[in-house]
Design a protein around this motif. Structure first.
Motif, mmCIF file in Angstrom:
data_model
loop_
_atom_site.group_PDB
_atom_site.id
_atom_site.type_symbol
_atom_site.label_atom_id
_atom_site.label_comp_id
_atom_site.label_asym_id
_atom_site.label_seq_id
_atom_site.Cartn_x
_atom_site.Cartn_y
_atom_site.Cartn_z
ATOM 1 N N LEU A 175 0.831 -1.208 0.000
ATOM 2 C CA LEU A 175 0.000 0.000 0.000
ATOM 3 C C LEU A 175 0.864 1.257 0.000
ATOM 4 O O LEU A 175 0.542 2.251 -0.667
ATOM 5 N N ALA A 176 1.968 1.216 0.753
ATOM 6 C CA ALA A 176 2.853 2.387 0.805
ATOM 7 C C ALA A 176 3.435 2.690 -0.576
ATOM 8 O O ALA A 176 3.559 3.860 -0.972
ATOM 9 N N GLN A 177 3.788 1.641 -1.324
ATOM 10 C CA GLN A 177 4.311 1.854 -2.675
ATOM 11 C C GLN A 177 3.242 2.399 -3.611
ATOM 12 O O GLN A 177 3.507 3.281 -4.433
ATOM 13 N N TRP A 178 2.017 1.907 -3.483
ATOM 14 C CA TRP A 178 0.929 2.434 -4.306
ATOM 15 C C TRP A 178 0.628 3.876 -3.944
ATOM 16 O O TRP A 178 0.295 4.693 -4.819
ATOM 17 N N ARG A 212 2.761 6.134 -2.914
ATOM 18 C CA ARG A 212 3.803 6.956 -3.545
ATOM 19 C C ARG A 212 3.524 7.132 -5.035
ATOM 20 O O ARG A 212 3.677 8.227 -5.585
ATOM 21 N N ALA A 213 3.105 6.062 -5.699
ATOM 22 C CA ALA A 213 2.815 6.155 -7.121
ATOM 23 C C ALA A 213 1.595 7.034 -7.386
ATOM 24 O O ALA A 213 1.582 7.852 -8.308
ATOM 25 N N ALA A 214 0.553 6.876 -6.557
ATOM 26 C CA ALA A 214 -0.676 7.644 -6.755
ATOM 27 C C ALA A 214 -0.457 9.136 -6.532
ATOM 28 O O ALA A 214 -1.121 9.970 -7.170
ATOM 29 N N GLN A 215 0.471 9.489 -5.638
ATOM 30 C CA GLN A 215 0.689 10.884 -5.283
ATOM 31 C C GLN A 215 1.769 11.562 -6.121
ATOM 32 O O GLN A 215 2.012 12.752 -5.957
ATOM 33 N N ASN A 216 2.389 10.808 -7.016
ATOM 34 C CA ASN A 216 3.429 11.356 -7.879
ATOM 35 C C ASN A 216 2.930 11.383 -9.322
ATOM 36 O O ASN A 216 2.908 10.353 -9.998
ATOM 37 N N PRO A 217 2.516 12.553 -9.836
ATOM 38 C CA PRO A 217 2.010 12.619 -11.211
ATOM 39 C C PRO A 217 3.043 12.248 -12.264
ATOM 40 O O PRO A 217 2.684 12.011 -13.420
ATOM 41 N N LEU A 218 4.328 12.205 -11.879
ATOM 42 C CA LEU A 218 5.384 11.839 -12.813
ATOM 43 C C LEU A 218 5.752 10.360 -12.728
ATOM 44 O O LEU A 218 6.681 9.913 -13.397
ATOM 45 N N TYR A 244 0.174 13.651 3.189
ATOM 46 C CA TYR A 244 0.739 13.002 4.370
ATOM 47 C C TYR A 244 0.079 11.642 4.537
ATOM 48 O O TYR A 244 -1.146 11.551 4.699
ATOM 49 N N ASN A 245 0.872 10.591 4.483
ATOM 50 C CA ASN A 245 0.340 9.238 4.490
ATOM 51 C C ASN A 245 0.077 8.720 5.897
ATOM 52 O O ASN A 245 0.874 8.933 6.821
ATOM 53 N N LEU A 246 -1.041 8.024 6.035
ATOM 54 C CA LEU A 246 -1.471 7.401 7.278
ATOM 55 C C LEU A 246 -1.494 5.881 7.077
ATOM 56 O O LEU A 246 -1.333 5.400 5.958
ATOM 57 N N PRO A 247 -1.710 5.113 8.134
ATOM 58 C CA PRO A 247 -1.770 3.647 7.969
ATOM 59 C C PRO A 247 -2.945 3.195 7.099
ATOM 60 O O PRO A 247 -3.922 3.922 6.906
ATOM 61 N N PHE A 285 -6.544 1.766 -2.466
ATOM 62 C CA PHE A 285 -6.905 0.357 -2.354
ATOM 63 C C PHE A 285 -6.027 -0.430 -3.327
ATOM 64 O O PHE A 285 -6.007 -0.127 -4.525
ATOM 65 N N ALA A 286 -5.301 -1.420 -2.809
ATOM 66 C CA ALA A 286 -4.473 -2.272 -3.666
ATOM 67 C C ALA A 286 -5.302 -3.424 -4.197
ATOM 68 O O ALA A 286 -6.034 -4.085 -3.453
ATOM 69 N N LEU A 287 -5.193 -3.655 -5.509
ATOM 70 C CA LEU A 287 -5.899 -4.756 -6.163
ATOM 71 C C LEU A 287 -4.884 -5.600 -6.924
ATOM 72 O O LEU A 287 -4.797 -5.559 -8.153
ATOM 73 N N GLY A 288 -4.058 -6.332 -6.177
ATOM 74 C CA GLY A 288 -3.023 -7.140 -6.795
ATOM 75 C C GLY A 288 -1.978 -6.278 -7.471
ATOM 76 O O GLY A 288 -1.275 -5.510 -6.811
ATOM 77 N N GLU A 289 -1.886 -6.377 -8.792
ATOM 78 C CA GLU A 289 -0.916 -5.597 -9.546
ATOM 79 C C GLU A 289 -1.454 -4.230 -9.966
ATOM 80 O O GLU A 289 -0.800 -3.509 -10.717
ATOM 81 N N ASN A 290 -2.644 -3.880 -9.523
ATOM 82 C CA ASN A 290 -3.244 -2.588 -9.830
ATOM 83 C C ASN A 290 -3.726 -1.945 -8.535
ATOM 84 O O ASN A 290 -3.654 -2.538 -7.462
ATOM 85 N N ALA A 291 -4.217 -0.727 -8.638
ATOM 86 C CA ALA A 291 -4.687 -0.021 -7.438
ATOM 87 C C ALA A 291 -5.751 0.999 -7.826
ATOM 88 O O ALA A 291 -5.891 1.379 -9.000
#
Length: 296
Positions: free
Chosen positions: A33-36, A38-44, A212-215, A250-256
């Motif tokens: 979830l933490a990796q997703w 970071r990806a979701a919050q980075n438009p680049l 700011y990310n939460l659990p 929300f993580a959905l396997g290889e997608n989110a």
């Protein structure tokens, strides 16, 4: 040559298969979830995504503005750098002469006095932005490029600018290893060609964002879109919002899926008066859902 007996062959085969399976299982471990986040919050981030967004702008003298956007992000990956493309289709509804938002840089003044021809709804201006983004490190992303505005609305309505516009765009993203994502996006557009009955466009959009990310995939955000319309008088030029929102990935396997809801109050906005006949909204709320695909 020393021959391996049958039991030993089966044991070696089993061990080799187990090692191979473990390697494949390791490669197939889905992102956290933490990796997703970071990806979701980075438009680049070089991930294909499909954001769907709705925004309501309220408090303008002439009425409200409804904006629905479909904005796929289409990356092209290279060795050491990427091209990040975003096409934004905007569907708008509004009853009056309103400015102070990105989609309406200049209000329609068809009767010469800021008058409107009634409620209009449909496809508004279409945006296309492209960034060249070199790979720097895991914490810093940089994008340099250009943005284009296509007048896909009818020039005689108040759903867009009636002009083809373009200009430079830049984005900077900083992500800490722990909880923060800070970004700044800036664009300046000038009209190039379009309807002679519409005003010249010179608009700057500055978009500072804090996450700011939460659990458990939750996060807090503030995504303020500051707008300057250089064609208006200095006391009518700025739209400056303050506010915040909350989101969850929300993580959905290889997608989110990234979901968020936000609310903002404009501490500065164009004010209605008899000389200009239009005004800007005083507040806005928005909600979005983004589907994110691909490996991180």
């Amino acid at each position: 040559m020393h021959k391996i007996n049958s039991p030993m062959r089966y044991i070696l085969f089993f061990c080799t298969s187990l090692i191979s399976f473990a390697a494949l299982a390791y490669d197939a471990i889905p992102p956290t979830l933490a990796q997703w986040q970071r990806a979701a919050q980075n438009p680049l981030s070089p991930n294909f995504s499909l954001p769907l967004e709705y925004k309501f702008h309220g408090g303008a003298t002439a009425g409200d503005v409804h904006v629905g956007s479909f904005a796929p992000i289409m990356p092209v990956k290279f060795d050491g750098w990427n091209i990040i493309n975003q096409l934004t289709l905007n569907f708008m509804g509004t009853p009056g002469d309103i400015t102070g938002i990105r989609g309406i840089p200049q209000p329609y003044t068809g009767d010469g006095h800021g008058g409107s021809d009634g409620y209009a709804a449909g496809l508004a201006d279409t945006f296309f932005t492209s960034y060249i983004s070199p790979a720097i490190n895991d914490e810093i992303s940089l994008g340099l490029g250009a943005t284009f505005v296509f007048p896909t609305d009818e020039p005689s309505r108040e759903l867009g600018s009636g002009k083809f516009s373009m200009g430079p765009a830049v984005m900077f993203v900083y992500q800490t290893p722990e909880s923060w994502t800070l970004s700044l996006q800036a664009q300046q557009i000038w009209s190039v060609i379009g309807s002679d009955g519409r005003d010249t466009v010179s608009q700057m959009i500055v978009n500072p964002t804090i996450n700011y990310n939460l659990p458990d995939g939750w996060y807090l955000l503030s995504d303020m879109e500051v707008i300057a319309n250089w064609e208006l008088p200095s006391n009518q030029r700025w739209t400056v919002p303050i506010g915040a929102g909350i989101g969850k990935v929300f993580a959905l396997g290889e997608n989110a899926i990234d979901t968020r809801i936000e609310g903002y109050y404009n501490v500065a906005t164009p004010d209605y008066n008899s000389s200009n006949g239009f005004s800007g909204p005083t507040w806005s709320i928005g909600a979005s859902v983004s589907f994110i695909f691909g490996e991180l």
